[in-house]
Design a protein around this motif. Structure first.
Motif, PDB file in Angstrom:
ATOM      1  N   ALA A   1      14.837 -10.809 -29.426  1.00 25.92           N
ATOM      2  CA  ALA A   1      15.875 -10.908 -28.396  1.00 25.92           C
ATOM      3  C   ALA A   1      15.415 -11.785 -27.243  1.00 25.92           C
ATOM      4  CB  ALA A   1      16.240  -9.516 -27.902  1.00 25.92           C
ATOM      5  N   GLU A   2      14.155 -11.666 -26.851  1.00 30.51           N
ATOM      6  CA  GLU A   2      13.635 -12.520 -25.769  1.00 30.51           C
ATOM      7  C   GLU A   2      13.577 -13.982 -26.202  1.00 30.51           C
ATOM      8  OE1 GLU A   2      10.754  -9.245 -23.514  1.00 30.51           O
ATOM      9  OE2 GLU A   2       9.911 -10.674 -24.967  1.00 30.51           O
ATOM     10  N   LEU A   3      13.244 -14.219 -27.471  1.00 29.89           N
ATOM     11  CA  LEU A   3      13.204 -15.594 -27.979  1.00 29.89           C
ATOM     12  C   LEU A   3      14.611 -16.197 -27.993  1.00 29.89           C
ATOM     13  CD1 LEU A   3      11.115 -17.596 -29.048  1.00 29.89           C
ATOM     14  CD2 LEU A   3      11.616 -16.797 -31.356  1.00 29.89           C
ATOM     15  N   ASP A   4      15.602 -15.427 -28.424  1.00 27.63           N
ATOM     16  CA  ASP A   4      16.981 -15.925 -28.395  1.00 27.63           C
ATOM     17  C   ASP A   4      17.416 -16.233 -26.966  1.00 27.63           C
ATOM     18  OD1 ASP A   4      17.178 -15.741 -31.108  1.00 27.63           O
ATOM     19  OD2 ASP A   4      18.222 -13.809 -31.129  1.00 27.63           O
ATOM     20  N   LEU A   5      17.005 -15.392 -26.015  1.00 22.76           N
ATOM     21  CA  LEU A   5      17.331 -15.661 -24.615  1.00 22.76           C
ATOM     22  C   LEU A   5      16.666 -16.951 -24.137  1.00 22.76           C
ATOM     23  CD1 LEU A   5      18.610 -14.780 -21.939  1.00 22.76           C
ATOM     24  CD2 LEU A   5      16.551 -13.413 -21.495  1.00 22.76           C
ATOM     25  N   GLU A   6      15.431 -17.180 -24.577  1.00 25.75           N
ATOM     26  CA  GLU A   6      14.738 -18.430 -24.222  1.00 25.75           C
ATOM     27  C   GLU A   6      15.437 -19.641 -24.832  1.00 25.75           C
ATOM     28  OE1 GLU A   6      10.338 -20.492 -24.936  1.00 25.75           O
ATOM     29  OE2 GLU A   6      10.630 -18.341 -25.246  1.00 25.75           O
ATOM     30  N   PHE A   7      15.993 -19.475 -26.030  1.00 28.65           N
ATOM     31  CA  PHE A   7      16.671 -20.588 -26.711  1.00 28.65           C
ATOM     32  C   PHE A   7      17.995 -20.962 -26.057  1.00 28.65           C
ATOM     33  CE2 PHE A   7      14.452 -19.518 -30.976  1.00 28.65           C
ATOM     34  CZ  PHE A   7      13.349 -20.230 -30.570  1.00 28.65           C
ATOM     35  N   THR A   8      18.478 -20.162 -25.126  1.00 33.27           N
ATOM     36  CA  THR A   8      19.707 -20.545 -24.418  1.00 33.27           C
ATOM     37  C   THR A   8      19.472 -21.736 -23.495  1.00 33.27           C
ATOM     38  OG1 THR A   8      19.266 -18.933 -22.668  1.00 33.27           O
ATOM     39  CG2 THR A   8      20.642 -18.215 -24.523  1.00 33.27           C
ATOM     40  N   GLU A   9      18.214 -22.029 -23.189  1.00 32.01           N
ATOM     41  CA  GLU A   9      17.855 -23.219 -22.423  1.00 32.01           C
ATOM     42  C   GLU A   9      17.275 -24.244 -23.389  1.00 32.01           C
ATOM     43  OE1 GLU A   9      15.201 -22.135 -19.316  1.00 32.01           O
ATOM     44  OE2 GLU A   9      16.778 -21.249 -18.064  1.00 32.01           O
ATOM     45  N   LEU A  10      17.988 -25.342 -23.586  1.00 30.14           N
ATOM     46  CA  LEU A  10      17.546 -26.399 -24.501  1.00 30.14           C
ATOM     47  C   LEU A  10      16.780 -27.437 -23.689  1.00 30.14           C
ATOM     48  CD1 LEU A  10      20.110 -25.063 -25.908  1.00 30.14           C
ATOM     49  CD2 LEU A  10      20.225 -27.178 -27.224  1.00 30.14           C
ATOM     50  N   ARG A  11      15.507 -27.603 -24.030  1.00 31.55           N
ATOM     51  CA  ARG A  11      14.638 -28.529 -23.309  1.00 31.55           C
ATOM     52  C   ARG A  11      14.214 -29.687 -24.214  1.00 31.55           C
ATOM     53  NH1 ARG A  11      13.064 -26.464 -18.476  1.00 31.55           N
ATOM     54  NH2 ARG A  11      13.560 -24.249 -18.129  1.00 31.55           N
ATOM     55  N   ALA A  12      13.843 -30.795 -23.589  1.00 34.99           N
ATOM     56  CA  ALA A  12      13.476 -32.000 -24.336  1.00 34.99           C
ATOM     57  C   ALA A  12      12.179 -31.746 -25.108  1.00 34.99           C
ATOM     58  CB  ALA A  12      13.303 -33.176 -23.390  1.00 34.99           C
ATOM     59  N   PRO A  13      12.177 -31.910 -26.429  1.00 38.87           N
ATOM     60  CA  PRO A  13      10.949 -31.700 -27.206  1.00 38.87           C
ATOM     61  C   PRO A  13       9.987 -32.884 -27.151  1.00 38.87           C
ATOM     62  CG  PRO A  13      12.762 -32.238 -28.668  1.00 38.87           C
ATOM     63  CD  PRO A  13      13.346 -32.169 -27.288  1.00 38.87           C
ATOM     64  N   ILE A  14      10.490 -34.073 -26.780  1.00 34.38           N
ATOM     65  CA  ILE A  14       9.654 -35.276 -26.696  1.00 34.38           C
ATOM     66  C   ILE A  14      10.074 -36.067 -25.470  1.00 34.38           C
ATOM     67  CG2 ILE A  14       9.287 -35.458 -29.203  1.00 34.38           C
ATOM     68  CD1 ILE A  14      11.431 -37.710 -29.181  1.00 34.38           C
ATOM     69  N   PRO A  15       9.188 -36.903 -24.920  1.00 33.96           N
ATOM     70  CA  PRO A  15       9.612 -37.814 -23.858  1.00 33.96           C
ATOM     71  C   PRO A  15      10.313 -39.027 -24.456  1.00 33.96           C
ATOM     72  CG  PRO A  15       7.269 -38.068 -24.276  1.00 33.96           C
ATOM     73  CD  PRO A  15       7.728 -36.946 -25.161  1.00 33.96           C
ATOM     74  N   GLY A  16      11.279 -39.548 -23.745  1.00 36.83           N
ATOM     75  CA  GLY A  16      12.002 -40.720 -24.230  1.00 36.83           C
ATOM     76  C   GLY A  16      13.327 -40.884 -23.511  1.00 36.83           C
ATOM     77  N   ARG A  17      14.205 -41.651 -24.136  1.00 33.36           N
ATOM     78  CA  ARG A  17      15.533 -41.902 -23.560  1.00 33.36           C
ATOM     79  C   ARG A  17      16.568 -41.107 -24.351  1.00 33.36           C
ATOM     80  NH1 ARG A  17      17.193 -45.468 -20.010  1.00 33.36           N
ATOM     81  NH2 ARG A  17      15.267 -46.708 -20.198  1.00 33.36           N
TER      82      ARG A  17
END
Length: 386
Positions: A153-169
């Protein structure tokens, strides 16, 4: 007297006719010796080193978009936020279940501990003690399962924020806030955006089988693009540039030749700190085709054409022009042409005046850079058509 004068004039004319015109002045120079490297040129495209499709891992309604379309992002930057409230409730419920399981575990553990003493005193039967032992083990397992549910449940809550997995454009957003986003690991997930890395960047091109064989035979020196571990330096220019001003290195050659086209894929890597190179952009790469060698070079204007054959005019010991057919190499510095075959190092090549003479004609050779009689420099001749 009139007849004698006429005969004398005819004699002088015949002497002038027999003497012929004076030799044509030309400028000559020996071939230039220089260590050169042959290059091959190929057209290719830039591709990103890393490319990621941003998709949600959980389903829910998109709450916010936290970037501007087309901006550069860093690893870990927040991109999208999905409505967290249902997942927060799931976390609270999982933690409550865990608390109940922990309470039950404490009770069964105490009951099991008492049963150990009672069974020794024969106060309870072995069957009763075994039941208490089983209840304790089941309670302990229930706590482990509840802890796993809390982590999920905590992991699903964390997945509600989508963050950049790599630097780039990052590209443009594909979904606006308020829309339902389908997440998970299935094939029907919603594409939210794409990110491509920009620095460094790959450049892919293909070359034919004959070139590959030539590279392989020269690869023993470790300085050829077929030497997969040699990291051979290459040059690159864009479609609006004249010089190969961008430096990179080969980092990959494919392991198979395409059966339909008879070509094999190569790849070079280039720095792209200023972001000029963009994935999908065309360019032309120059790769070394040979090891450095000593070659003879003549001015490109000294080369003439005879249908498909190329030639130069040289002056022999009798000061007569001799036509020599040559095999041409690459153009150096935009004005000197490499001669691979057909010319000797001590030949006197006509570098100025080739349009005024023909093979077998007598000439008056003048070394290049030396003024002609009368203090006049050698006249420039138009370049022959190639």
């Amino acid at each position: 007297m009139a007849l004698a004068a006429f005969l004398a004039g005819c004699g002088e004319g015949q002497k002038q006719q027999q003497a012929g015109p004076p030799p044509t002045p030309v400028t000559v120079a020996p071939p230039t010796k220089r260590t050169v490297t042959d290059y091959d040129e190929y057209v290719g495209r830039f591709i990103a080193v890393n490319s990621v499709e941003v998709r949600a891992r959980v389903s829910g309604y998109l709450d916010s978009v936290d970037f501007k379309d087309g901006q550069l992002v860093k690893d870990g930057d927040l991109l999208f936020t999905i409505d967290k409230r249902p997942f927060q409730n799931a976390v609270a419920q999982a933690r409550a279940t865990l608390a109940a399981a922990q309470s039950n575990l404490a009770f069964t553990e105490a009951d099991y501990t008492r049963g150990q003493q009672l069974v020794k005193e024969k106060t309870i039967t072995d069957q009763t003690f075994e039941q208490r032992s089983q209840a304790f083990r089941n309670a302990r397992a229930a706590v482990s399962g509840a802890e796993a549910q809390v982590r999920t449940a905590e992991l699903d809550l964390e997945f509600t924020e989508l963050r950049a997995p790599i630097p780039g454009r990052i590209g443009d957003r594909r979904v606006t806030p308020g829309n339902l986003v389908t997440g998970g690991t299935g094939g029907n997930t919603t594409l939210l955006a794409t990110i491509v890395s920009t620095d460094p960047i790959y450049f892919e091109f293909t070359f034919d089988e004959a070139s590959y064989l030539r590279y392989e035979r020269n690869a023993g020196t470790g300085a050829d693009i077929a030497s997969r571990g040699a990291s051979v330096p290459v040059g690159l220019k864009l479609i609006d540039e004249k010089d190969f001003s961008h430096d990179g290195r080969m980092d990959f050659v494919d392991n198979v030749i395409d059966r339909t086209s008879g070509t094999i894929r190569g790849r070079a890597v280039f720095a792209n700190a200023n972001g000029v190179f963009t994935p999908g952009m065309f360019g032309r790469v120059r790769v070394p085709a040979t090891s450095p060698y000593e070659a003879l070079l003549v001015p490109d204007t000294a080369i003439g054409s005879e249908q498909a054959r190329k030639y130069v005019l040289v002056v022999d010991a009798q000061n007569k022009t001799v036509q020599k057919y040559v095999t041409l190499g690459q153009l150096i510095d935009g004005k000197l042409r490499v001669i691979k075959e057909g010319l000797a190092a001590d030949d006197k090549v006509i570098v100025n005046g080739i349009a005024r003479v023909r093979p077998g004609q007598a000439v008056a050779p003048q070394p290049e850079g030396q003024a002609q009689p009368g203090g006049q420099p050698p006249a420039a001749a138009p370049a022959p058509a190639k």
